[in-house]
Design a protein around this motif. Structure first.
Motif, PDB file in Angstrom:
ATOM      1  N   GLY A  98       0.863  -1.348  -0.011  1.00 56.66           N
ATOM      2  CA  GLY A  98      -0.006   0.119   0.132  1.00 56.66           C
ATOM      3  C   GLY A  98       0.807   1.199  -0.194  1.00 56.66           C
ATOM      4  N   ASN A  99       2.117   1.030   0.246  1.00 57.83           N
ATOM      5  CA  ASN A  99       2.975   2.259   0.151  1.00 57.83           C
ATOM      6  C   ASN A  99       3.387   2.694  -1.448  1.00 57.83           C
ATOM      7  OD1 ASN A  99       2.820   2.258   2.911  1.00 57.83           O
ATOM      8  ND2 ASN A  99       4.794   0.733   3.098  1.00 57.83           N
ATOM      9  N   GLY A 100       3.930   4.095  -1.541  1.00 55.28           N
ATOM     10  CA  GLY A 100       4.009   4.488  -2.652  1.00 55.28           C
ATOM     11  C   GLY A 100       5.715   4.009  -3.054  1.00 55.28           C
ATOM     12  N   ARG A 101       5.768   3.738  -4.383  1.00 57.65           N
ATOM     13  CA  ARG A 101       7.255   3.585  -4.890  1.00 57.65           C
ATOM     14  C   ARG A 101       7.712   4.571  -5.813  1.00 57.65           C
ATOM     15  NH1 ARG A 101       6.834  -2.046  -7.253  1.00 57.65           N
ATOM     16  NH2 ARG A 101       4.550  -1.526  -7.274  1.00 57.65           N
ATOM     17  N   PHE A 102       8.569   4.696  -6.004  1.00 58.65           N
ATOM     18  CA  PHE A 102       9.097   5.791  -7.028  1.00 58.65           C
ATOM     19  C   PHE A 102       9.216   5.104  -8.540  1.00 58.65           C
ATOM     20  CE2 PHE A 102      12.546   7.803  -9.519  1.00 58.65           C
ATOM     21  CZ  PHE A 102      12.038   9.179  -9.610  1.00 58.65           C
ATOM     22  N   GLY A 114       4.163   4.067 -26.991  1.00 60.77           N
ATOM     23  CA  GLY A 114       4.855   2.867 -26.085  1.00 60.77           C
ATOM     24  C   GLY A 114       5.643   3.751 -24.981  1.00 60.77           C
ATOM     25  N   GLN A 115       5.416   2.764 -23.604  1.00 63.53           N
ATOM     26  CA  GLN A 115       5.886   3.701 -22.411  1.00 63.53           C
ATOM     27  C   GLN A 115       6.583   2.343 -21.661  1.00 63.53           C
ATOM     28  OE1 GLN A 115       3.670   5.118 -19.006  1.00 63.53           O
ATOM     29  NE2 GLN A 115       3.682   6.714 -20.566  1.00 63.53           N
ATOM     30  N   TYR A 116       7.719   2.950 -20.824  1.00 67.21           N
ATOM     31  CA  TYR A 116       8.179   1.965 -19.971  1.00 67.21           C
ATOM     32  C   TYR A 116       8.736   2.726 -18.680  1.00 67.21           C
ATOM     33  CZ  TYR A 116      10.877  -1.753 -17.917  1.00 67.21           C
ATOM     34  OH  TYR A 116      11.434  -2.715 -16.883  1.00 67.21           O
ATOM     35  N   SER A 117       8.504   2.292 -17.400  1.00 64.17           N
ATOM     36  CA  SER A 117       8.534   3.033 -16.305  1.00 64.17           C
ATOM     37  C   SER A 117       9.446   1.929 -15.357  1.00 64.17           C
ATOM     38  CB  SER A 117       7.565   3.342 -15.445  1.00 64.17           C
ATOM     39  OG  SER A 117       6.530   4.041 -16.285  1.00 64.17           O
ATOM     40  N   TRP A 118      10.678   2.503 -14.921  1.00 64.52           N
ATOM     41  CA  TRP A 118      11.347   1.726 -13.801  1.00 64.52           C
ATOM     42  C   TRP A 118      10.961   1.805 -12.569  1.00 64.52           C
ATOM     43  CZ3 TRP A 118      13.671   3.857 -18.052  1.00 64.52           C
ATOM     44  CH2 TRP A 118      14.386   2.852 -18.967  1.00 64.52           C
ATOM     45  N   LEU A 119      10.862   0.975 -11.527  1.00 61.91           N
ATOM     46  CA  LEU A 119      10.386   0.943 -10.213  1.00 61.91           C
ATOM     47  C   LEU A 119      11.114   0.821  -9.231  1.00 61.91           C
ATOM     48  CD1 LEU A 119       6.915  -1.235 -10.631  1.00 61.91           C
ATOM     49  CD2 LEU A 119       6.986   1.257 -10.430  1.00 61.91           C
ATOM     50  N   LEU A 169       7.367  -1.298 -15.409  1.00 61.01           N
ATOM     51  CA  LEU A 169       6.016  -1.645 -15.927  1.00 61.01           C
ATOM     52  C   LEU A 169       6.081  -1.082 -17.293  1.00 61.01           C
ATOM     53  CD1 LEU A 169       3.804   0.039 -13.343  1.00 61.01           C
ATOM     54  CD2 LEU A 169       3.830  -2.517 -13.884  1.00 61.01           C
ATOM     55  N   GLY A 170       5.732  -1.809 -18.447  1.00 58.36           N
ATOM     56  CA  GLY A 170       5.489  -1.244 -19.813  1.00 58.36           C
ATOM     57  C   GLY A 170       4.339  -1.252 -20.382  1.00 58.36           C
TER      58      GLY A 170
END
Length: 241
Positions: free
Chosen positions: A73-77, A99-104, A125-126
């Protein structure tokens, strides 16, 4: 003497007639063309773009059916990149693909009775999405949806020691939907704020007689702020005079 007198009279007569001739000609009118009127630029979103974004991701608290879920439930950058193309087919409407990609950062997981823990170091996440938007000048309001991918890195430990496990159900591939607002703030540049939801379905975790079992859903809520660089702006924004 007569010749001189005659010439003098003739000159006086011509001088008296000159003002009358000038009056008959009238005043000359000079026409000055009006200054051209400036028309506001016409913004056209058609074209390709690349960009980057920053934000945060939040997983649902009930992913693991009420088990202790670590920092779910906590936020991640998150931070990532995007590229896409738009086609403005109407003064107020457009369609596009992105098209999109996010590093977590961080991870999600569940703690089972007996010191058994499942952890997913979800690395990214892509997505590949289509979008439909409504535009007014430099502003754009849009919705999007399509395919999503979760870059999972999972493990199970018993008392801190890694152990074998099996997960049934594909929770790497799923779907995503979202909405956002984008604004052209300078030539070639636009900024956006976006909400995007990812869902990767249900899965069943089995860790053997010592590691326990559990059902869970992998999903993520994300909020992003980004900047895009748009190509061929000079051909897209036209000033009419």
């Amino acid at each position: 003497m007569k010749k001189i007198l005659f010439a003098t009279v003739a000159l006086l007569a011509m001088g008296a007639a000159a003002p009358a001739i000038g009056a008959d000609l009238g005043n000359r009118n000079y026409y000055k063309a009006p200054a051209p009127a400036y028309a506001a630029p016409i913004y056209n979103w058609t074209g390709f773009y690349i960009g980057a974004h920053l934000g945060g991701a939040f997983s649902s608290d009930n992913n693991f059916s009420g088990l202790s879920t670590g920092n779910n439930g906590n936020g991640r950058f998150l931070g990532g990149v995007q590229a896409g193309a738009d086609w403005q087919f109407n003064p107020n409407f457009l369609v596009g693909v992105e098209g999109q990609y996010s590093w977590l950062s961080g991870n999600v997981g569940a703690v089972f009775p007996g010191g058994i823990a499942y952890t997913n170091d979800q690395r990214g996440l892509g997505s590949i999405t289509g979008r439909v938007g409504y535009t007014w000048g430099p502003g754009l309001l849009y919705v999007k949806g399509g395919y999503a991918y979760s870059d999972n890195n999972e493990k199970v430990t018993v008392g801190g020691v890694p152990t074998a496990f099996v997960i049934t159900g594909d929770h790497r591939n799923g779907y995503t939907v979202g909405a956002g607002l984008e604004y052209m703030f300078a030539p070639n540049w636009s900024a956006k704020a976006e909400y995007q939801y990812y869902n990767f379905g249900d899965a069943h975790f089995t860790g053997g007689p010592l590691a326990g079992t559990g059902n869970f859903t992998t999903d993520d809520h994300t909020i992003k702020a980004g900047v895009n660089y748009r190509f061929n702006w000079a051909n897209s924004t036209v000033a009419r005079y």
